[in-house]
Design an enzyme around this catalytic site. Structure first.
Site, mmCIF file in Angstrom:
data_model
loop_
_atom_site.group_PDB
_atom_site.id
_atom_site.type_symbol
_atom_site.label_atom_id
_atom_site.label_comp_id
_atom_site.label_asym_id
_atom_site.label_seq_id
_atom_site.Cartn_x
_atom_site.Cartn_y
_atom_site.Cartn_z
ATOM 1 N N HIS A 30 0.825 -1.208 0.000
ATOM 2 C CA HIS A 30 0.000 0.000 0.000
ATOM 3 C C HIS A 30 0.856 1.254 0.000
ATOM 4 O O HIS A 30 0.402 2.327 -0.397
ATOM 5 C CB HIS A 30 -0.913 0.027 1.224
ATOM 6 C CG HIS A 30 -1.773 -1.176 1.364
ATOM 7 N ND1 HIS A 30 -2.656 -1.572 0.384
ATOM 8 C CD2 HIS A 30 -1.874 -2.105 2.344
ATOM 9 C CE1 HIS A 30 -3.281 -2.673 0.778
ATOM 10 N NE2 HIS A 30 -2.815 -3.023 1.956
ATOM 11 N N HIS A 76 5.843 7.045 5.914
ATOM 12 C CA HIS A 76 5.539 6.411 4.619
ATOM 13 C C HIS A 76 5.020 7.490 3.668
ATOM 14 O O HIS A 76 4.859 8.642 4.076
ATOM 15 C CB HIS A 76 4.511 5.286 4.808
ATOM 16 C CG HIS A 76 3.194 5.795 5.313
ATOM 17 N ND1 HIS A 76 2.882 5.845 6.658
ATOM 18 C CD2 HIS A 76 2.125 6.329 4.668
ATOM 19 C CE1 HIS A 76 1.679 6.367 6.805
ATOM 20 N NE2 HIS A 76 1.192 6.680 5.608
ATOM 21 N N HIS A 113 2.628 8.784 -0.017
ATOM 22 C CA HIS A 113 1.508 8.635 -0.953
ATOM 23 C C HIS A 113 1.792 9.481 -2.179
ATOM 24 O O HIS A 113 2.320 10.588 -2.072
ATOM 25 C CB HIS A 113 0.200 9.120 -0.320
ATOM 26 C CG HIS A 113 -0.184 8.404 0.936
ATOM 27 N ND1 HIS A 113 -0.991 7.289 0.938
ATOM 28 C CD2 HIS A 113 0.148 8.620 2.227
ATOM 29 C CE1 HIS A 113 -1.153 6.867 2.181
ATOM 30 N NE2 HIS A 113 -0.472 7.656 2.991
ATOM 31 N N HIS A 168 3.824 10.919 5.397
ATOM 32 C CA HIS A 168 3.123 10.849 6.683
ATOM 33 C C HIS A 168 4.074 10.341 7.757
ATOM 34 O O HIS A 168 4.577 9.218 7.651
ATOM 35 C CB HIS A 168 1.905 9.929 6.585
ATOM 36 C CG HIS A 168 0.789 10.517 5.776
ATOM 37 N ND1 HIS A 168 -0.202 9.765 5.209
ATOM 38 C CD2 HIS A 168 0.526 11.822 5.455
ATOM 39 C CE1 HIS A 168 -1.041 10.574 4.569
ATOM 40 N NE2 HIS A 168 -0.616 11.822 4.695
ATOM 41 N N THR A 226 -5.975 7.210 6.922
ATOM 42 C CA THR A 226 -6.445 7.301 5.531
ATOM 43 C C THR A 226 -6.472 5.932 4.862
ATOM 44 O O THR A 226 -6.669 5.834 3.652
ATOM 45 C CB THR A 226 -5.566 8.258 4.702
ATOM 46 O OG1 THR A 226 -4.250 7.701 4.588
ATOM 47 C CG2 THR A 226 -5.482 9.635 5.340
ATOM 48 N N THR A 227 -6.233 4.881 5.640
ATOM 49 C CA THR A 227 -6.320 3.501 5.149
ATOM 50 C C THR A 227 -7.233 2.722 6.093
ATOM 51 O O THR A 227 -7.395 3.113 7.255
ATOM 52 C CB THR A 227 -4.936 2.828 5.136
ATOM 53 O OG1 THR A 227 -4.354 2.898 6.447
ATOM 54 C CG2 THR A 227 -3.996 3.495 4.136
HETATM 55 ZN ZN LIG Z 1 -0.435 7.700 5.040
#
Ligand SMILES: [Zn+2]
Length: 251
Positions: free
Chosen positions: A90, A115, A117, A134, A202-203
């Site tokens: 992800h 991590h 995005h 993030h 957000t996941t």
């Molecule tokens: Zn994130």
């Protein structure tokens, strides 16, 4: 540990990684960023993902309804951490060794991992950035505070490059760089002013009660660095912006 038991354990870990399940430690349901397991369907994939659909304080959001407010000062106390880079299917993540933290007022949140995005998850007045980082922190009761950092295209970024150099190509892989360290401070902009609001992961499972602090000043990365990350992910790994509902963004 007996070798038969070790073999069984190794198989279980391999099997769960292969299926793409449980990678983020969020139950067994498979989720993704597109198609039938994409963001519009997260809430129906598993009972424990219900908040993704029913929550009223979801993230990310468009940072647009902004009010000025007194904010507790945030101070950063980040040390270097040994570099291990994980592709969890992800995102690409670096787990942080204990001892690095932020203080929000006099409240301490330990840095757990960071991590990325691409494109960004948060937007500013409807505009996304090519990438967002993030930095995920937790206090001793498990309350989460996430620092968001926007990345815009420009100069190459040495800290990003050091992580990307060890970015595993396949989901479920991690790569240790035994002689290398990275400091999360190098991922932050010079100007540390931020937007603050109350949101969620957000996941999946999209749990709420997350304190979001999104840095206003973007940090530069090169076009090639964004492309390299996006190429490894293979898809846009951003959840679309969610309704603000009753919330305000503070600055
Ligand atoms: Zn994130």
């Amino acid at each position: 540990m007996k070798s038969s038991k070790l073999k069984r354990l190794t198989w279980l870990v391999a099997a769960s990684l292969w299926s793409g399940a449980a990678l983020a430690g969020h139950g067994d349901a498979h989720w993704s960023y597109e198609g039938k397991t994409g963001p519009d369907h997260w809430a129906s994939l598993a009972a424990e993902f219900g908040t993704c659909g029913a929550g009223r304080n979801q993230s990310p959001v468009d940072l647009s309804r902004i009010v000025e407010a007194e904010q507790p000062p945030v101070t950063f106390h980040y040390d270097r951490t040994p570099l291990t880079v994980t592709n969890n299917g992800h995102s690409v993540q670096v787990d942080y060794a204990p001892g690095s933290y932020i203080e929000v007022g006099d409240h301490r949140f330990e840095l757990k991992q960071f991590h990325f995005h691409s494109p960004s998850e948060h937007e500013v007045d409807g505009h996304p950035y090519p990438m967002e980082g993030h930095l995920v922190h937790a206090d001793e009761d498990g309350n989460l505070a996430v620092i968001g950092v926007f990345y815009e295209e420009g100069r190459a970024n040495a800290a990003i490059e050091s992580v990307w150099n060890h970015m595993p190509a396949k989901a479920g892989q991690n790569e240790k760089a035994p002689d290398e360290t990275v400091n999360a401070a190098a991922l932050l902009p010079e100007d540390r002013s931020f937007y603050r609001y109350s949101g969620s992961l957000t996941t999946p499972p999209c749990s709420e009660g997350v304190t979001w602090m999104v840095m206003k000043q973007p940090v530069q990365v090169s076009h090639e660095e964004v492309a390299q990350f996006h190429g490894i992910m293979g898809v846009d790994n951003n959840r679309p912006v969610q309704p603000l509902n009753a919330r305000l963004i503070l600055e």
